[in-house]
Design an enzyme around this catalytic site. Structure first.
Site, PDB file in Angstrom:
ATOM      1  N   GLU A 413       0.764  -1.250   0.000  1.00 47.71           N
ATOM      2  CA  GLU A 413       0.000   0.000   0.000  1.00 47.71           C
ATOM      3  C   GLU A 413       0.796   1.303   0.000  1.00 47.71           C
ATOM      4  OE1 GLU A 413      -2.739  -0.403   3.261  1.00 47.71           O
ATOM      5  OE2 GLU A 413      -3.878  -1.990   2.266  1.00 47.71           O
ATOM      6  N   GLU A 558      -5.540  -7.807  -0.761  1.00 47.26           N
ATOM      7  CA  GLU A 558      -6.328  -7.685   0.461  1.00 47.26           C
ATOM      8  C   GLU A 558      -7.765  -7.357   0.111  1.00 47.26           C
ATOM      9  OE1 GLU A 558      -4.748  -5.014   3.394  1.00 47.26           O
ATOM     10  OE2 GLU A 558      -2.706  -5.790   3.208  1.00 47.26           O
TER      11      GLU A 558
END
Length: 649
Positions: A413, A558
């Site tokens: 991320e 995710e």
């Protein structure tokens, strides 16, 4: 774990006899002092080079094909011995910390960002019990300047005025005497984060800003003093199964498909299990569960890949022969007590292989920190970009002959907002330090130089210019000039500046993350959203076009959450997208201690949440009622088949 030093105490026995002249006594005493001084000097010289055996256990991910490292020489011990008479400031501070009694509350906030009128901070909090008794449960009360909001994990968080109250959850309620635990949150304040005071169970605490005490509830520190026995046992434990065949399980891509060595299309359907990034230095949950049975359960439930969040800092410590202590239940995991933390990682890989599982390490954070994922970039003041590259290189090289590790997720991320300037991740054709596209290509080349067989997962960023020609340098600080998505979920830049891996282009997989409204109320969740509206407002332009246009495969690294509204509707639509298009994915997560999503197991880390599992089971790769693994020789768990027997998609 801090190294224990052995003090050499020399005791003199002065045996006096009647009738001996005082001068002779003085002479003998002087000679004795000289001899004792020489002996102490010799001992100091000998011990300064002594190897310190750290048999503390840590999580084990690993290829038993690789011999465990046994050179545990600690330069710190040598330096400490030589400077014992004149300790520096850090050593004095360390000694003071050890002597400090009562409850110690430490906190850090390494990353902050603006959200309207709030300063948001990724905050980590450590609770250290230096009292005379163990805690069975706890309530922490913090007074924080201009407190506005808080979403946390590893505890139950409640905001009232400037007071934040946190109570324990089932798995971290007990803090042993001398033990500690850590919790984390994304906290919103009207000013820079400042904790004014703290109480634990009504008792005033010492508050420290800086390094946070990590999870440590083991009083025995997992020590084993019989080195010869330890080495023999560890070697046996790490020996790879005779059923394994090395080198037949590497994967590659063709357009939007991932294929095995024979050209059979595969489906990566995995799960996340974190802890190597948090300071636990192994998988979270082993304080209640066994590593062996946990790995077996994941395989038996049909997940064929485990994404393992890790910190670059921990990997680099291993590369330097340093093995931070893994925190787990010694009694439940007795075999780990003979291992250092790297060996435990190796042991995990051996267990994964025995159960037909594959593994994907993920550099989740630069520093070892439960809130490390909130830091925008892949480097910090403590872990620079060279350190980040080195961690990936070292890991790729160490396990290059173990096809249990089939992929690397280069960085979790990358993100940042327009007003954060150089501190925000960007995606363009520059060589700027914060250009994730350039850094990802560089990191991939370093990994593939060590092991050209692994898949490379490249995540997205957070923002992308609406007009790339006018704002390609991200100079605008106006949010209206950008498209936003989840951290790591914006891959619009692939259309203009695709990742170039040269001759290894068939190793590239793009890996977005996506969540529901319980994690954050994004604009596309407003009103009565539908599958079609999500595709139009978010998924297609941010990342699904990559698979749709056959540019490269996708792996949603995710996704997940609670089985309640308003999250369940989104999760049902995401499952439909994955199922209809055979999108590769790793579900978030196995862990019970994920505060904003929950896990596949309950607080004991043993009992599975059957409702959630049944939901996810629909997007696990199955043929004829059997789960399909990614190993050609070893079937997946007790109810799976090998890739060799599978027909393919």
């Amino acid at each position: 774990m801090s190294d224990e030093k052995k003090d050499v105490n020399s005791q003199q026995e002065n045996v006096g006899k009647k009738g001996i002249n005082k001068k002779l006594i003085i002479a003998f005493a002087g000679m004795g002092a000289v001899i004792v001084g020489l002996v102490i000097a010799l001992i100091l010289v000998a011990t300064s080079g002594k190897k310190d055996v750290d048999s503390s256990a840590s999580k084990a991910e690993s290829s038993s094909a690789v011999a465990s490292e046994t050179d545990d020489t600690s330069e710190e011990d040598s330096v400490a011995d030589e400077s014992e008479d004149e300790p520096d400031a850090d050593e004095e501070e360390s000694k003071d910390d050890k002597k400090e009694k009562g409850f110690i509350i430490s906190y850090s906030g390494d990353n902050s960002w603006q959200d309207g009128d709030k300063v948001m901070t990724g905050m980590e909090i450590g609770i250290e019990n230096n009292s005379d008794e163990a805690l069975k449960e706890w309530t922490l009360e913090l007074e924080i300047d201009q407190l506005k909001s808080c979403d946390g994990w590893n505890g139950n968080f409640k905001v009232k005025g400037n007071k934040l109250t946190v109570t324990n959850v089932d798995y971290n309620g007990e803090i042993a005497k001398g033990g500690s635990t850590s919790i984390g949150c994304n906290i919103g304040t009207g000013t820079k984060l400042n904790v004014k005071s703290a109480k634990l169970n009504g008792v005033e605490c010492t508050v420290k800003k800086g390094k946070v005490s990590q999870n440590n509830n083991n009083n025995n520190n997992n020590q084993n003093n019989d080195k010869k026995t330890t080495e023999k046992d560890v070697k046996k434990l790490l020996k790879r199964t005779s059923k394994a065949k090395q080198g037949d399980d590497w994967l590659h891509t063709d357009g939007s498909k991932i294929l095995d060595k024979d050209g059979k299309e595969v489906w990566l359907t995995g799960v996340n299990w974190f802890g190597y990034n948090t300071g636990t230095n192994t998988f979270d949950g082993l304080w209640n569960s066994e590593l062996v049975s946990s790995v077996e359960a994941i395989a038996d439930h049909g997940f064929n890949l485990i994404r393992v969040p890790m910190s670059a800092e921990l990997i680099n410590q291993w590369s330097e022969g340093e093995y931070p202590k893994a925190n787990y239940n010694n009694a439940y995991n007795e075999e780990l007590n003979s291992m250092n933390s790297l060996e435990i990682f190796d042991y995990f890989l051996k267990l994964a292989e025995e159960n037909g599982l594959k593994v994907m390490p993920d550099i989740h954070s630069a520093e070892t920190n439960a809130s490390g994922h909130t830091v925008n970039l892949w480097y910090t003041d403590k872990v620079n970009v060279k350190d980040y590259y080195h961690a990936l290189e070292w890991l790729a090289d160490r396990y290059k002959d173990n096809d249990t590790i089939v992929a690397f997720d280069l960085k979790n991320e990358p993100h940042g907002k327009p007003n954060e300037g150089d501190a925000a991740a960007i995606w363009n054709d520059s060589k700027d330090a914060n250009n994730w596209k350039y850094v990802a290509e560089t990191a991939a080349s370093k990994v593939l130089a060590k092991n050209p067989n692994v898949l490379i997962m490249v995540e997205g960023i957070e923002i992308y210019p609406k007009n790339i020609k006018k704002n390609g340098d991200y100079s605008s600080t106006n949010s209206d000039d950008y498209y936003f998505n989840w951290w790591g979920g914006n891959l619009r830049g692939v259309k203009d500046y695709p990742i170039d891996l040269g001759k290894y282009q068939d190793k590239l997989v793009y890996s977005p993350h996506d969540y529901g409204p319980t994690v954050y109320q994004q604009p596309w969740f407003e009103g009565d959203y539908t599958y079609k509206s999500l595709m139009k407002d978010c998924w297609k332009d941010n990342w699904f076009y990559i698979q749709e246009q056959d540019i490269a495969p996708l792996l949603i690294g995710e996704w997940g959450g609670f089985m309640t509204e308003p999250n369940l509707t989104w999760m049902t639509y995401m499952r439909k997208l994955i199922k209809d298009n055979h999108v590769n994915h790793t579900y978030w997560c196995f862990n019970a201690n994920s505060g904003d999503t929950g896990g596949l197991v309950k607080d004991d880390f043993v009992t599975w949440d059957e409702e959630k599992y049944d939901f996810v089971k629909e997007v696990l790769w199955q043929e004829g009622g059997k789960f399909v693994g990614l190993d050609h020789a070893i079937p997946l768990g007790d109810n799976g088949i090998t890739l060799k027997k599978a027909k393919g998609l």
